[in-house]
Design an enzyme around this catalytic site. Structure first.
Site, PDB file in Angstrom:
ATOM      1  N   ALA A 139       0.812  -1.218   0.000  1.00  0.00           N
ATOM      2  CA  ALA A 139       0.000   0.000   0.000  1.00  0.00           C
ATOM      3  C   ALA A 139       0.845   1.267   0.000  1.00  0.00           C
ATOM      4  O   ALA A 139       0.553   2.225  -0.728  1.00  0.00           O
ATOM      5  CB  ALA A 139      -0.928  -0.014   1.218  1.00  0.00           C
ATOM      6  N   LYS A 190      -0.712 -17.341  -0.681  1.00  0.00           N
ATOM      7  CA  LYS A 190       0.634 -16.765  -0.598  1.00  0.00           C
ATOM      8  C   LYS A 190       0.936 -16.255   0.803  1.00  0.00           C
ATOM      9  O   LYS A 190       2.104 -16.216   1.217  1.00  0.00           O
ATOM     10  CB  LYS A 190       0.808 -15.671  -1.657  1.00  0.00           C
ATOM     11  CG  LYS A 190      -0.174 -14.502  -1.559  1.00  0.00           C
ATOM     12  CD  LYS A 190       0.338 -13.358  -0.717  1.00  0.00           C
ATOM     13  CE  LYS A 190      -0.688 -12.254  -0.606  1.00  0.00           C
ATOM     14  NZ  LYS A 190      -0.210 -11.135   0.247  1.00  0.00           N
TER      15      LYS A 190
END
Length: 330
Positions: A139, A190
């Site tokens: 982010a 993941k």
């Protein structure tokens, strides 16, 4: 186009900033009044993205009705384990045929459902048009304008093409595909492997071990995905291999940080409580383990991480078990 973004964490804020910068009418729904004030007054998320300037057109609110009023797209970025509750509470405010895009990464532990399946469950009768966006994307780097590439999964190819344009900027490139299940599972699994990679690095096992975990972790992701109806090729793309590499190697990865702290001897509860942000992989490990048991899929790294996180097994013992498993063809 009006877009309601649900969730004022780092990723929800980053996507809201990105869309506001394109001139979209964006409302960020946040539960924390301090974050709302920070976004609206100081153009900063003081809790999750402190020090990064947000687009001045971005507006935040604690009022879900205000955020959703007239919205064309609902972008859900709430933690996976909270998604069902949030959707259920907001259903009366949603219009039929609304576009719902998920940017959350995880699998529900109670029902073993992806976000897309939870949308189907909770918004049944409203005929939502669903898509998921995922890929290697910290982010803070997105807000800073660093080049980023992601993929948007949507079963409706035309809608996927439209959303691909909505979510693309000169620094944020969005591809599209029709394999929604594959994109969702890549983003979830993941995180499990990233905890293992952080644990390995923290224990000083070196670069060879990390590369082995990433590669064999990708194989686990593909096996489970195909068993659940995804396309194997999807896991070689941005939502699979791309996100896996980033999350296993980047120091901004919350799930990698969980592994590193476990290696220091910190307890899991203390790690989670002290992070201040959600590390989806802790809960997702449980869900992926249960899915593998249900489907009869062999996921040795996931099984080892489940034993460490939920059964209290010693990480070094689990590494020894992984390395001495029956030899086989790759």
């Amino acid at each position: 186009m009006k877009i309601a973004v649900l969730g004022g964490g780092s990723w929800g804020t980053a996507l809201a900033h990105l869309l506001a910068g394109k001139g979209e009418d964006v409302r960020l729904w946040v539960r924390d009044p301090a974050v709302v004030e920070g976004v609206n007054r100081d153009h900063e998320n003081p809790r999750y993205l402190k020090g990064l300037h947000l687009h001045e057109a971005l507006r935040a609110t604690c009022d879900a009705g205000e955020a959703l009023e007239g919205a064309d797209i609902l972008l859900s970025v709430v933690p996976c384990q909270q998604t069902r509750t949030v959707l259920r509470s907001l259903r009366p405010r949603l219009k039929t045929g609304m576009v719902v895009v998920s940017a959350s990464k995880g699998i529900e532990t109670d029902g073993l459902r992806t976000v897309g399946e939870m949308v189907e469950d909770e918004l049944a009768g409203l005929a939502p048009r669903y898509a998921v966006i995922s890929g290697p994307s910290f982010a803070a780097e997105v807000v800073a304008g660093m080049p980023t590439a992601v993929v948007l999964g949507c079963a409706d190819r035309d809608l996927g093409g439209t959303l691909r344009e909505v979510f693309s900027t000169p620094t944020f490139r969005t591809y599209s595909c029709t394999d929604v299940r594959g994109v969702e599972l890549g983003g979830a699994v993941k995180n499990v492997i990233a905890i293992a990679a952080g644990l390995s690095d923290g224990l000083g096992f070196g670069s060879n071990a990390r590369a082995g975990l990433i590669t064999r972790g990708l194989a686990e992701m593909g096996r489970l995905g195909v068993a659940l109806g995804a396309r194997g090729s999807t896991f070689m793309g941005l939502s699979g291999l791309g996100d896996l590499v980033l999350t296993c190697t980047g120091d901004l990865s919350r799930n990698r940080q969980v592994g590193l702290r476990l290696a220091e001897g910190q307890g899991l509860d203390a790690i989670v409580a002290g992070m201040g942000m959600v590390a989806e992989g802790v809960k997702t490990t449980e869900a992926v383990y249960e899915l593998a048991q249900r489907e009869g899929v062999d996921l040795p790294i996931t099984q080892a991480m489940y034993a460490v996180l939920h059964d209290g097994r010693d990480p070094r013992d689990m590494v020894q078990e992984l390395m001495t498993r029956e030899l086989r063809e790759e």
